[in-house]
Design a protein around this motif. Sequence first.
Motif, PDB file in Angstrom:
ATOM      1  N   ASP A 108      -6.970  -4.020 -10.138  1.00  0.00           N
ATOM      2  CA  ASP A 108      -5.756  -4.659  -9.620  1.00  0.00           C
ATOM      3  C   ASP A 108      -5.440  -5.905 -10.605  1.00  0.00           C
ATOM      4  O   ASP A 108      -6.183  -6.207 -11.565  1.00  0.00           O
ATOM      5  CB  ASP A 108      -6.248  -5.286  -8.353  1.00  0.00           C
ATOM      6  CG  ASP A 108      -7.791  -6.000  -8.426  1.00  0.00           C
ATOM      7  OD1 ASP A 108      -8.230  -6.408  -9.318  1.00  0.00           O
ATOM      8  OD2 ASP A 108      -8.348  -6.154  -7.240  1.00  0.00           O
ATOM      9  N   GLN A 150       0.618  -1.087   0.026  1.00  0.00           N
ATOM     10  CA  GLN A 150      -0.051  -0.118  -0.145  1.00  0.00           C
ATOM     11  C   GLN A 150       0.806   1.319  -0.017  1.00  0.00           C
ATOM     12  O   GLN A 150       0.209   2.333   0.014  1.00  0.00           O
ATOM     13  CB  GLN A 150      -0.952  -0.007   1.004  1.00  0.00           C
ATOM     14  CG  GLN A 150      -1.937  -1.231   1.508  1.00  0.00           C
ATOM     15  CD  GLN A 150      -2.725  -1.066   2.646  1.00  0.00           C
ATOM     16  OE1 GLN A 150      -3.260   0.021   3.030  1.00  0.00           O
ATOM     17  NE2 GLN A 150      -3.282  -2.079   2.955  1.00  0.00           N
ATOM     18  N   GLU A 186       0.043   4.618  -2.132  1.00  0.00           N
ATOM     19  CA  GLU A 186      -1.139   4.503  -2.663  1.00  0.00           C
ATOM     20  C   GLU A 186      -1.925   5.785  -2.716  1.00  0.00           C
ATOM     21  O   GLU A 186      -2.510   6.391  -3.647  1.00  0.00           O
ATOM     22  CB  GLU A 186      -1.952   3.483  -2.004  1.00  0.00           C
ATOM     23  CG  GLU A 186      -3.247   3.265  -2.955  1.00  0.00           C
ATOM     24  CD  GLU A 186      -4.004   1.844  -2.073  1.00  0.00           C
ATOM     25  OE1 GLU A 186      -4.054   0.854  -2.852  1.00  0.00           O
ATOM     26  OE2 GLU A 186      -4.430   1.895  -0.979  1.00  0.00           O
ATOM     27  N   GLY A 192      -7.828   2.590  -0.319  1.00  0.00           N
ATOM     28  CA  GLY A 192      -7.449   3.187  -1.715  1.00  0.00           C
ATOM     29  C   GLY A 192      -8.771   3.441  -2.340  1.00  0.00           C
ATOM     30  O   GLY A 192      -8.971   4.134  -3.138  1.00  0.00           O
ATOM     31  N   SER A 227      -6.112  -1.425  -1.765  1.00  0.00           N
ATOM     32  CA  SER A 227      -6.496  -1.509  -0.454  1.00  0.00           C
ATOM     33  C   SER A 227      -8.040  -1.096  -0.427  1.00  0.00           C
ATOM     34  O   SER A 227      -8.371  -0.317  -1.306  1.00  0.00           O
ATOM     35  CB  SER A 227      -5.715  -0.882   0.674  1.00  0.00           C
ATOM     36  OG  SER A 227      -5.618   0.646   0.406  1.00  0.00           O
TER      37      SER A 227
END
Length: 435
Positions: free
Chosen positions: A140, A94, A97, A127, A124
């Motif tokens: 992702d 992370q 981010e 995020g 995350s």
Amino acid sequence: MVAATSDRGGKQGSRKGPAAGTNRADTVGGELERRIARIEFAEGAVTRLRVPVPAPGADAGREILTDIDVLSLDVDLRLRVSRSSAECKSERGQAGEPKELVWLAGFRQLLNLDRVTLVRPTISSRGRELARRLKISTLDERTIAQRENANKWLPERFAHLDGPECTAAETRTDAQLKGLPTLTPELTQFLRGDALLAQPSALLSGVEMFGDAVVRQGALPEPAASVLAGHALFAIVLAGVQDAGTLDARTPGELRAAREQDLVDPTLFSLLDRADDLIRHVVTRVHRAYVDQGAEPLTVTAPSLRESIARPLPYLDDYVDFVERLRSNPTIARDLLQTTELACFEVLLGGDAWKSPAFGHLFTAEHKGLLLVALRCLTRVAGEQTASHLAGLHELKTFSGQVGVPDRSMAPRPPSATTAPAELPSEQLPIEGIE
């Protein structure tokens, strides 16, 4: 085209990059960029990798602000063009981010983009929530893999998606341009990068200036001549598609008037109008003085400097005709940027990826017909010396049609096993003015 590197400060700017001499396309980050661009292309967008963003007014050596990892141009059935970028980060975890998301929000505003996407192996929950608040898309690894599975039949590399022939030609062009002083870096950078974000008037003006520079420079070496001509043709098509998307709100005559006004310096018109007023004033005073001395009054019409100098641009008839053809066939016109990309930077440069069945819908007789109209327009705007390097488009082969339901989940066969499509009879291309 030489890829620029980002300089965003903080921890991101201090990360250790690839070893000196390493091609960015061959790094983990470069592969991620190419995967995203490939998905975007499969979903209908024309994409470019690592597009430099200039920094106007910067000191020498700092002319590039950053670059766009993946720039996509989408065209809908009403020929409205939307632009989006993807910021690709291959690092896991992370770290950084939130900073990347906030940076992207400002980047979208700076370039007036319609959509921006943050790409990371994982996103995350924090995020995702911040991205929603900032209206930023996220991707992702899991989502990327799903979309790739639906489009496995698309070649891995082609044209500006790190296609070997295109990459070699662009790299050689970089070297050749150092010996072509008339083709300034500002002009060639515009055609090869900035044009993707430009509006029609700027595109037409840039292509016209490029044509004038080519005439002054003389014969250009290959592959620079073909590469730059391909970028010029792409700019013509992009300008035409954008203007075609406005014909629901204005007539072709209004479009023509708007382009004439944009492409001629308005300050020149103002000066010419003032000069015409001065000439009329002087002629009137002289005429009145003769009448006061008993001469017979005469009707004298002074010639207009504005009308003598500001003549209609010679290529506007062909350009407006091209725009009208695009608007009358939006189903084909929406694909024309992709067709132009593959035709100029894959077919004409000797690549084989264009023969893949995944691109069959981009090489029909109608696509070829509109592409040749665009080539004719390029000839009018930039001149025969520029357009002649794309003469191979007249011999462009077309797919006769797709039979059955394609299996998009199958990876493409090697180029040697791919059969070149058959060319359709020329009678299927009834385009007036094109031989």
